[in-house]
Design a protein around this motif. Sequence first.
Motif, mmCIF file in Angstrom:
data_model
loop_
_atom_site.group_PDB
_atom_site.id
_atom_site.type_symbol
_atom_site.label_atom_id
_atom_site.label_comp_id
_atom_site.label_asym_id
_atom_site.label_seq_id
_atom_site.Cartn_x
_atom_site.Cartn_y
_atom_site.Cartn_z
ATOM 1 N N ASN A 134 0.749 -0.974 0.065
ATOM 2 C CA ASN A 134 -0.052 0.028 -0.004
ATOM 3 C C ASN A 134 0.624 1.464 -0.131
ATOM 4 O O ASN A 134 0.760 1.986 0.953
ATOM 5 C CB ASN A 134 -0.789 -0.174 1.105
ATOM 6 N N GLY A 135 1.571 1.404 -1.195
ATOM 7 C CA GLY A 135 2.440 2.551 -1.165
ATOM 8 C C GLY A 135 3.862 2.415 -0.642
ATOM 9 O O GLY A 135 4.268 3.531 -0.331
ATOM 10 N N GLN A 136 4.266 1.334 -0.255
ATOM 11 C CA GLN A 136 5.772 1.511 0.348
ATOM 12 C C GLN A 136 6.760 0.559 -0.427
ATOM 13 O O GLN A 136 6.233 -0.573 -0.643
ATOM 14 C CB GLN A 136 5.547 1.127 2.051
ATOM 15 N N PRO A 145 -7.856 6.107 -1.167
ATOM 16 C CA PRO A 145 -7.138 4.938 -1.476
ATOM 17 C C PRO A 145 -6.342 5.132 -2.736
ATOM 18 O O PRO A 145 -6.617 5.882 -3.650
ATOM 19 C CB PRO A 145 -8.335 3.699 -1.729
ATOM 20 N N LEU A 146 -5.131 4.542 -2.587
ATOM 21 C CA LEU A 146 -3.986 4.458 -3.966
ATOM 22 C C LEU A 146 -4.642 3.541 -4.759
ATOM 23 O O LEU A 146 -4.664 2.384 -4.549
ATOM 24 C CB LEU A 146 -2.780 3.972 -3.295
ATOM 25 N N THR A 147 -4.741 4.108 -6.101
ATOM 26 C CA THR A 147 -5.328 3.121 -7.192
ATOM 27 C C THR A 147 -4.182 2.442 -7.807
ATOM 28 O O THR A 147 -3.039 2.821 -7.774
ATOM 29 C CB THR A 147 -6.383 3.774 -8.209
ATOM 30 N N ALA A 186 0.174 11.214 -11.470
ATOM 31 C CA ALA A 186 -0.648 10.341 -10.856
ATOM 32 C C ALA A 186 -1.470 10.861 -9.691
ATOM 33 O O ALA A 186 -2.420 9.872 -9.473
ATOM 34 C CB ALA A 186 0.345 9.022 -10.331
ATOM 35 N N GLY A 187 -1.356 11.964 -9.499
ATOM 36 C CA GLY A 187 -2.181 12.334 -8.338
ATOM 37 C C GLY A 187 -1.623 11.815 -6.889
ATOM 38 O O GLY A 187 -2.574 11.383 -6.142
ATOM 39 N N THR A 188 -0.458 11.669 -6.714
ATOM 40 C CA THR A 188 0.164 11.319 -5.344
ATOM 41 C C THR A 188 1.090 12.229 -4.767
ATOM 42 O O THR A 188 1.703 13.058 -5.248
ATOM 43 C CB THR A 188 0.888 9.814 -5.582
ATOM 44 N N LEU A 236 -5.328 7.016 7.775
ATOM 45 C CA LEU A 236 -4.917 6.208 6.330
ATOM 46 C C LEU A 236 -5.532 4.642 6.470
ATOM 47 O O LEU A 236 -5.676 4.397 5.341
ATOM 48 C CB LEU A 236 -3.371 5.938 6.457
ATOM 49 N N THR A 237 -5.772 4.121 7.411
ATOM 50 C CA THR A 237 -6.384 2.736 7.351
ATOM 51 C C THR A 237 -7.945 2.863 7.328
ATOM 52 O O THR A 237 -8.387 2.054 6.271
ATOM 53 C CB THR A 237 -6.169 1.865 8.765
ATOM 54 N N VAL A 238 -8.545 3.997 7.638
ATOM 55 C CA VAL A 238 -9.894 4.068 7.204
ATOM 56 C C VAL A 238 -10.147 4.665 5.874
ATOM 57 O O VAL A 238 -10.995 3.894 5.007
ATOM 58 C CB VAL A 238 -10.464 4.975 8.415
ATOM 59 N N TYR A 239 -9.535 5.764 5.633
ATOM 60 C CA TYR A 239 -9.989 6.227 4.410
ATOM 61 C C TYR A 239 -9.204 5.822 3.074
ATOM 62 O O TYR A 239 -9.423 6.125 2.094
ATOM 63 C CB TYR A 239 -9.914 7.740 4.560
ATOM 64 N N ALA A 240 -7.623 5.259 3.441
ATOM 65 C CA ALA A 240 -7.042 4.782 2.088
ATOM 66 C C ALA A 240 -6.632 3.537 2.322
ATOM 67 O O ALA A 240 -5.296 3.281 2.653
ATOM 68 C CB ALA A 240 -5.749 5.942 2.303
#
Lengths: 314, 335
Positions: free
Chosen positions: A100-102, A120-122, A183-185, B83-87
């Motif tokens: 998740n992004g790491q 969330p990251l797509t 990418a919008g990050t 982060l855990t709730v929304y992402a």
Amino acid sequence: MTPGTHSRRRRKAARASRIIESDQIHPPEGVPLTLPVARTGVRFSAQILDLILTLITLIAIVIILSWLELFDDTTISAVIALLFFFIRIPYYALTELAWNGQTFGKRLLKIKVVAHDGGPLTTHAIVLRNLTKEAEVFLPATLLLTFSWLSGWQAWLAIGWIAICLLVPLRDIYARRLGDILAGTHVVHLPQPVFLPELAKSHERSEKFSPDFVFRSDQLDHYGAYELQTLETLLRVGPPILHKQRKRYANTRAIVTQKIRTKIGYAEAIPENKQEAFLRAFYAAQRKHLESKQLFGDRRADKYHAENSDGKRQ
Amino acid sequence: MSQNDDALRSARFRAEREAKWRNLEALVSQAETRSTRRMGYHDVRNLVDLYRQATTSLAIAREISLDKALLAYLEALTARAYLTVYAPQTPVGGVMWRFFSKGAPQALRRSGVLILLGVVCMGLGVLAGYLLYFENADWFYVFMPTELAGGRTPEATTGDLLDAIYSDTSVETGALGAFASYLFSHNTRIAFLVFGLGLFLCAPALILTFLNGLTLGAFLALHVERGIGWDLGGWLSIHGVTEIGAICVACAGGLKLGSAAMFPGMRSRADSLRHAGHDAAKLAIVAAFMLIVAAILEGFARQMVQDMVWRYVLGWGIGALWLSWAITTGKERIS
């Protein structure tokens, strides 16, 4: 002062405040939260760590392949380029997808990719920001390594591109590179919650917490939140384990005790074995005083609070 | 509890909520390591609930507490819980399958016109190169980079040209080496450039595709002149159909970005680019995948299949597979 420098200064100030604001997110709960943006330095370090890891993998595979005699010397550079390409392209995208992004380097340095809008990251965002990494990180790096082979206009072009790749994240408030913007990050420091005990609470050694130390209200009017929290840091650090450092800590504590005593006009002398208790008692009393002041709208940021409020009144 | 404790409001505030915060901390680390989808119903509900309570606690603590450690703890805890709730982690399983069965063919269909534009551009280039060669054979040296021709110029004898077409080079360099050098060949570079340059208002992508066509046309004309055009066709077909397809797809990706920058419509330019990036990234991956397949074909299949007819069958057969993949897969029924 010319108007030019004036407006430049104002723009600088506006930029600084926007940089401070960039660490805040605004969730639907209505309480602004802090998610500090990871800036170029730490992101560069994470990139280096990832690079080291992929290079080690690459070398291991090349050694195995050459041991199996799957290629000869004439094509070794092409094979290495190919393998590096096939290791690094999936490495970044897959680790960021799975964690998740790491990536590995980001995990070590406790930073994380988040979607710029807080959602969330797509998959698309992760793939896009890592594909553009080719042009934005690996291309400039390759250009730097091969710089001496470039001809005149190629060298200028390379310098231009490297400058763009460096300047975009340095100028951006969220330290985003071009791929992040597409990418919008952006990347944040992953906050580490550390739960520490309450300092202003009576503990086992309650005899240390004797009511010997009583502070009058006027004695507590000298300091503000900044000094209180500095004292908190000192008390939380506590005496170190090493003997030599322990001595230095005791010394610091003695100086702090002395300074506080002079400032607030605490007449009674404090023997060394009671300094800790004195400071704790002072901390509790001072915090109580400041917090109750704060409840009534009298926020005291530091010891200059009296001068500042006087200045406003005039 | 001593008198001192009761008196300090922020300490009382903390003592009352401490357990809930610690509970939230445990749930957050659980959600981070195991993902929320594998947590029980009650745990997830508690996570969200406790997160909301923690944000309220933070808001109060900012007002009433001067305990720096507590404030830092709550700041970190709420941000982490946010982060855990929304992402949360998006499901990773089946990413590849979704891409090849749905995402990629849909993107290809959406960009059909642009791919066709790339094909037309390339075709015009081939035609122009072909005709120009017959007008004056010296054009060959203009279009063809010397390192690419590898001695296959108008000066070479017909026998040499035929040898190059039906040779078995993989023996000397090793299979993997051959694959690698073919992948990092001229055409891969062209595909990268075509895609990247599309961003600069389309023109470079179209010109480069056209130039690539010119090279191909001149090369073809040379062999047709010697009467071995069909043999070269077979040699090119086996990987060329896939490889040139990849260049056209990369060109379409570049055009997609370029046209988004040129004609943003109702969106802002940056927004329009971001939107076009969705399809462009997919096209880039498809092009890269096709180039890898082409390199495998060039590195292995071309040496194994020495018969001209089979080369045609294999090359165009794979081309037909690409086309049918792009046209038929990933259609969603509208009910």
